[in-house]
Write a protein that holds these residues in place. Sequence first.
Motif, PDB file in Angstrom:
ATOM      1  N   THR A 229       0.858  -1.180   0.000  1.00 42.63           N
ATOM      2  CA  THR A 229       0.000   0.000   0.000  1.00 42.63           C
ATOM      3  C   THR A 229       0.893   1.228   0.000  1.00 42.63           C
ATOM      4  OG1 THR A 229      -1.617  -1.191   1.302  1.00 42.63           O
ATOM      5  CG2 THR A 229      -1.859   1.186   1.197  1.00 42.63           C
ATOM      6  N   THR A 230       0.867   1.952  -1.095  1.00 44.66           N
ATOM      7  CA  THR A 230       1.750   3.103  -1.214  1.00 44.66           C
ATOM      8  C   THR A 230       1.273   4.228  -0.308  1.00 44.66           C
ATOM      9  OG1 THR A 230       0.489   4.154  -2.972  1.00 44.66           O
ATOM     10  CG2 THR A 230       2.104   2.494  -3.622  1.00 44.66           C
ATOM     11  N   THR A 231       2.193   5.133  -0.017  1.00 46.39           N
ATOM     12  CA  THR A 231       1.838   6.294   0.805  1.00 46.39           C
ATOM     13  C   THR A 231       0.742   7.094   0.138  1.00 46.39           C
ATOM     14  OG1 THR A 231       4.097   6.417   1.656  1.00 46.39           O
ATOM     15  CG2 THR A 231       2.741   8.368   1.894  1.00 46.39           C
ATOM     16  N   ARG A 232       0.865   7.226  -1.174  1.00 45.05           N
ATOM     17  CA  ARG A 232      -0.147   7.961  -1.936  1.00 45.05           C
ATOM     18  C   ARG A 232      -1.542   7.394  -1.701  1.00 45.05           C
ATOM     19  NH1 ARG A 232      -1.104  10.803  -7.081  1.00 45.05           N
ATOM     20  NH2 ARG A 232      -2.989   9.838  -7.876  1.00 45.05           N
ATOM     21  N   ASP A 233      -1.634   6.063  -1.750  1.00 46.19           N
ATOM     22  CA  ASP A 233      -2.931   5.420  -1.517  1.00 46.19           C
ATOM     23  C   ASP A 233      -3.425   5.678  -0.097  1.00 46.19           C
ATOM     24  OD1 ASP A 233      -3.280   4.396  -4.014  1.00 46.19           O
ATOM     25  OD2 ASP A 233      -2.358   2.456  -3.557  1.00 46.19           O
ATOM     26  N   ARG A 234      -2.501   5.581   0.842  1.00 43.36           N
ATOM     27  CA  ARG A 234      -2.893   5.786   2.240  1.00 43.36           C
ATOM     28  C   ARG A 234      -3.387   7.207   2.454  1.00 43.36           C
ATOM     29  NH1 ARG A 234       1.674   5.349   5.564  1.00 43.36           N
ATOM     30  NH2 ARG A 234       0.328   5.208   7.409  1.00 43.36           N
ATOM     31  N   ILE A 235      -2.765   8.163   1.775  1.00 39.19           N
ATOM     32  CA  ILE A 235      -3.206   9.556   1.888  1.00 39.19           C
ATOM     33  C   ILE A 235      -4.636   9.705   1.375  1.00 39.19           C
ATOM     34  CG2 ILE A 235      -2.870  11.891   0.996  1.00 39.19           C
ATOM     35  CD1 ILE A 235       0.147  11.313   0.976  1.00 39.19           C
ATOM     36  N   LEU A 236      -4.896   9.128   0.227  1.00 44.17           N
ATOM     37  CA  LEU A 236      -6.238   9.228  -0.354  1.00 44.17           C
ATOM     38  C   LEU A 236      -7.272   8.582   0.556  1.00 44.17           C
ATOM     39  CD1 LEU A 236      -5.435   8.512  -4.100  1.00 44.17           C
ATOM     40  CD2 LEU A 236      -6.230  10.659  -3.102  1.00 44.17           C
ATOM     41  N   GLN A 237      -6.907   7.427   1.060  1.00 43.65           N
ATOM     42  CA  GLN A 237      -7.823   6.687   1.930  1.00 43.65           C
ATOM     43  C   GLN A 237      -8.129   7.481   3.201  1.00 43.65           C
ATOM     44  OE1 GLN A 237      -6.256   2.723   2.615  1.00 43.65           O
ATOM     45  NE2 GLN A 237      -7.633   2.403   4.358  1.00 43.65           N
ATOM     46  N   ALA A 238      -7.079   7.983   3.831  1.00 41.72           N
ATOM     47  CA  ALA A 238      -7.262   8.721   5.091  1.00 41.72           C
ATOM     48  C   ALA A 238      -8.004  10.026   4.854  1.00 41.72           C
ATOM     49  CB  ALA A 238      -5.904   8.992   5.736  1.00 41.72           C
ATOM     50  N   SER A 239      -7.677  10.720   3.767  1.00 45.23           N
ATOM     51  CA  SER A 239      -8.328  12.011   3.539  1.00 45.23           C
ATOM     52  C   SER A 239      -9.810  11.807   3.239  1.00 45.23           C
ATOM     53  CB  SER A 239      -7.645  12.777   2.413  1.00 45.23           C
ATOM     54  OG  SER A 239      -7.647  12.030   1.221  1.00 45.23           O
ATOM     55  N   LEU A 240     -10.141  10.765   2.482  1.00 42.00           N
ATOM     56  CA  LEU A 240     -11.559  10.484   2.230  1.00 42.00           C
ATOM     57  C   LEU A 240     -12.305  10.254   3.540  1.00 42.00           C
ATOM     58  CD1 LEU A 240     -13.960   9.893   0.425  1.00 42.00           C
ATOM     59  CD2 LEU A 240     -13.150   7.531   0.189  1.00 42.00           C
ATOM     60  N   ALA A 241     -11.713   9.449   4.404  1.00 39.50           N
ATOM     61  CA  ALA A 241     -12.353   9.164   5.692  1.00 39.50           C
ATOM     62  C   ALA A 241     -12.530  10.437   6.509  1.00 39.50           C
ATOM     63  CB  ALA A 241     -11.528   8.139   6.468  1.00 39.50           C
TER      64      ALA A 241
END
Lengths: 208, 208
Positions: A3-15
């Motif tokens: 899980t790339t950092t980029r993906d984690r950012i998108l996931q967290a920001s959506l939440a």
Amino acid sequence: MATTTRDRILQASLALFNADGLAAVSTHKVAAELGISPGNLHYHFKTKEQMVTVLFWRFEQKLEALAGGVERIAAVDDFWLALHLQFETIAEYRFIYRDMAFLAREYPELGRRAQALTAGNLLAAQALVAQLSASGVLQASSELARILALQIVFTTTCWLSFERFMPGRDGRDTDPGLAAFYTLTLISPYISGESRAYLDYLKSKYLG
Amino acid sequence: MATTTRDRILQASLALFNADGLAAVSTHKVAAELGISPGNLHYHFKTKEQMVTVLFWRFEQKLEALAGGVERIAAVDDFWLALHLQFETIAEYRFIYRDMAFLAREYPELGRRAQALTAGNLLAAQALVAQLSASGVLQASSELARILALQIVFTTTCWLSFERFMPGRDGRDTDPGLAAFYTLTLISPYISGESRAYLDYLKSKYLG
DNA sequence: GTCTATATGCGGATAGAC
DNA sequence: GTCTATCCGCATATAGAC
């Protein structure tokens, strides 16, 4: 499959956007939530607008995919399922419609795309009502069909926002079925006799 | 009868909030609009929240006054007029519902009062439907009446916001009559025969 | 009451070391 | 890729002179 950092950012920001609203969540907060530095976040997304744009794009994709399935709607339970799926998608990206005024003001480009999205939803809803009409499930003049389509889009677009205005609701737990049920109620007076069985089943489920 | 600075501030801020949104209008902008200094503005209203609170209070007063007239609703055209007046009031203070997510987040106290307002509107709408039902204008079970009242409040609360999502609209020019017409369409299937004449007249007016 | 000047803090975004 | 440090601008709000 890292899980790339980029993906984690998108996931967290959506939440976070969904929970607290687009305006209330700063890039700093997203970074803090992930335990990374603000500088690092800005390495992956040069601006907050870019972050939001990617999320918005995913929302557009999902809605388009749903609109593509309209031609298979022939009965009330198909309609019910379609509404259900649409509400689930909107709930997944609920920060978009919930903070639309802010979003459109802050990011005019996304505001325009949101308007285009609404136009598309309106066409899809009209096609949907036309399908039901052609299948003999629904009886409506062309003017009425236009109004019904408008009501459907209005409800799918704004219902989640409205729920938050109601006492005792904080918008965190939403039943897409309940929202779909209210939408279905809109068209129920125009449903022909033989399709009412399913309607009555739903009624008993949600009015209990 | 001098117009005090305090009054001018309230008047200008209401206009700016409605035009650009609560979040986008800073106290500096209000001061600049009036040609006074920010310091002066803060002399009259120690915080922005106080300013907003006074406007919100006026909104509450107007809505309460309207709700008080419910018992005189006996026919479709009474209902039409009541809807019309409500939409005009909401339009006059449209910044409240349009930026509700922001307002509730920024000023939790006002968020709670807005929820209470919704609860009150819901009761008023239920009383209104009950009146129409008692007058024989409307045929609806108690469950259906509850749903109709909910739909009415949903529409009055969110319609203006929705209009801004539509392509080609910027929300500056709104026809309260059109909004009221869409609301009336919701209950039209349940209107008894003798009251349909008025409905048909409205239909021809707004579908033309 | 009204002004000028200023304090304080936050959010977005950049520079440059590691 | 990730960090620390920093700049910039804006918004709320205050202090004190007039």
